[in-house]
Design a protein around this motif. Sequence first.
Motif, short mmCIF file in Angstrom:
data_model
loop_
_atom_site.label_atom_id
_atom_site.label_comp_id
_atom_site.label_asym_id
_atom_site.label_seq_id
_atom_site.Cartn_x
_atom_site.Cartn_y
_atom_site.Cartn_z
N ALA A 90 -48.89 -7.96 -5.09
CA ALA A 90 -49.97 -7.39 -4.27
C ALA A 90 -51.17 -7.02 -5.14
O ALA A 90 -52.32 -7.25 -4.76
CB ALA A 90 -49.46 -6.16 -3.53
N ARG A 91 -50.91 -6.45 -6.33
CA ARG A 91 -52.02 -6.10 -7.24
C ARG A 91 -52.74 -7.35 -7.73
O ARG A 91 -53.97 -7.36 -7.84
CB ARG A 91 -51.49 -5.29 -8.42
N SER A 92 -51.99 -8.42 -8.01
CA SER A 92 -52.65 -9.63 -8.50
C SER A 92 -53.46 -10.31 -7.39
O SER A 92 -54.50 -10.90 -7.67
CB SER A 92 -51.62 -10.59 -9.08
N ILE A 93 -52.99 -10.23 -6.16
CA ILE A 93 -53.75 -10.81 -5.05
C ILE A 93 -55.07 -10.09 -4.87
O ILE A 93 -56.13 -10.70 -4.72
CB ILE A 93 -52.92 -10.78 -3.75
N LEU A 94 -55.03 -8.75 -4.91
CA LEU A 94 -56.25 -7.97 -4.72
C LEU A 94 -57.06 -7.79 -6.01
O LEU A 94 -58.23 -7.43 -5.95
CB LEU A 94 -55.92 -6.60 -4.12
N GLY A 95 -56.42 -8.02 -7.15
CA GLY A 95 -57.13 -7.88 -8.41
C GLY A 95 -57.40 -6.43 -8.81
O GLY A 95 -58.47 -6.13 -9.32
N VAL A 96 -56.44 -5.57 -8.55
CA VAL A 96 -56.60 -4.15 -8.90
C VAL A 96 -55.61 -3.78 -9.99
O VAL A 96 -54.60 -4.45 -10.19
CB VAL A 96 -56.41 -3.24 -7.66
N ALA A 97 -55.89 -2.67 -10.67
CA ALA A 97 -55.04 -2.21 -11.76
C ALA A 97 -53.81 -1.49 -11.20
O ALA A 97 -53.72 -1.19 -10.01
CB ALA A 97 -55.83 -1.26 -12.65
N VAL A 98 -52.87 -1.21 -12.10
CA VAL A 98 -51.63 -0.55 -11.70
C VAL A 98 -51.92 0.85 -11.14
O VAL A 98 -51.29 1.27 -10.17
CB VAL A 98 -50.66 -0.47 -12.90
N ASP A 99 -52.86 1.54 -11.74
CA ASP A 99 -53.15 2.92 -11.33
C ASP A 99 -54.35 2.99 -10.37
O ASP A 99 -55.05 4.00 -10.33
CB ASP A 99 -53.41 3.77 -12.56
N ALA A 100 -54.57 1.95 -9.57
CA ALA A 100 -55.71 1.91 -8.66
C ALA A 100 -55.53 2.93 -7.53
O ALA A 100 -54.44 3.09 -6.99
CB ALA A 100 -55.88 0.52 -8.08
N SER A 101 -56.60 3.59 -7.19
CA SER A 101 -56.58 4.57 -6.10
C SER A 101 -56.64 3.83 -4.76
O SER A 101 -57.00 2.66 -4.70
CB SER A 101 -57.77 5.51 -6.23
N PRO A 102 -56.28 4.52 -3.68
CA PRO A 102 -56.40 3.88 -2.35
C PRO A 102 -57.83 3.42 -2.04
O PRO A 102 -58.02 2.40 -1.37
CB PRO A 102 -55.95 4.97 -1.38
#
Length: 140
Positions: A90-102
């Motif tokens: 899911a993080r790789s699809i959206l391109g966000v970091a592990v500690d990404a906020s909502p």
Amino acid sequence: MSLIWLVLAAIAVWALVRLGRQSEGPRRGQWRVAATLFSAVMLGGGVLLAFRGAWLPAVGLIGAGLWLTVASRQRVVGARRTETLSDSEARSILGVAVDASPEAVNAAWRRLMGRAHPDQGGTEGLAARLNAARDRLLKR
């Protein structure tokens, strides 16, 4: 003869209305368009044969046209497969970091959905994956 043209015009209008209502997923729209055109031709041919007195072929063509119409409108049950995404997918699809906020997840989803939405030229499958990835990350 004018009644034949009236019937053929009604079939053509019916086919155009059906074509305008097509909103199916991938690999299904072409089948529905072709089935609509073939069923309209079969129904029209059956009506013409009935007016000429050839009842047996007319009934066959009209029956085949009606069957094709019904068969092209049936939806495939269970066509959607349910995928479960892991957090890393899911993080790789959206391109966000592990500690990404909502807020960061929603911002990435909005940015990608602006390009991947079917109304903007994207595909339904990609939009569904983006939605699944956002839901997965926001529910953790």
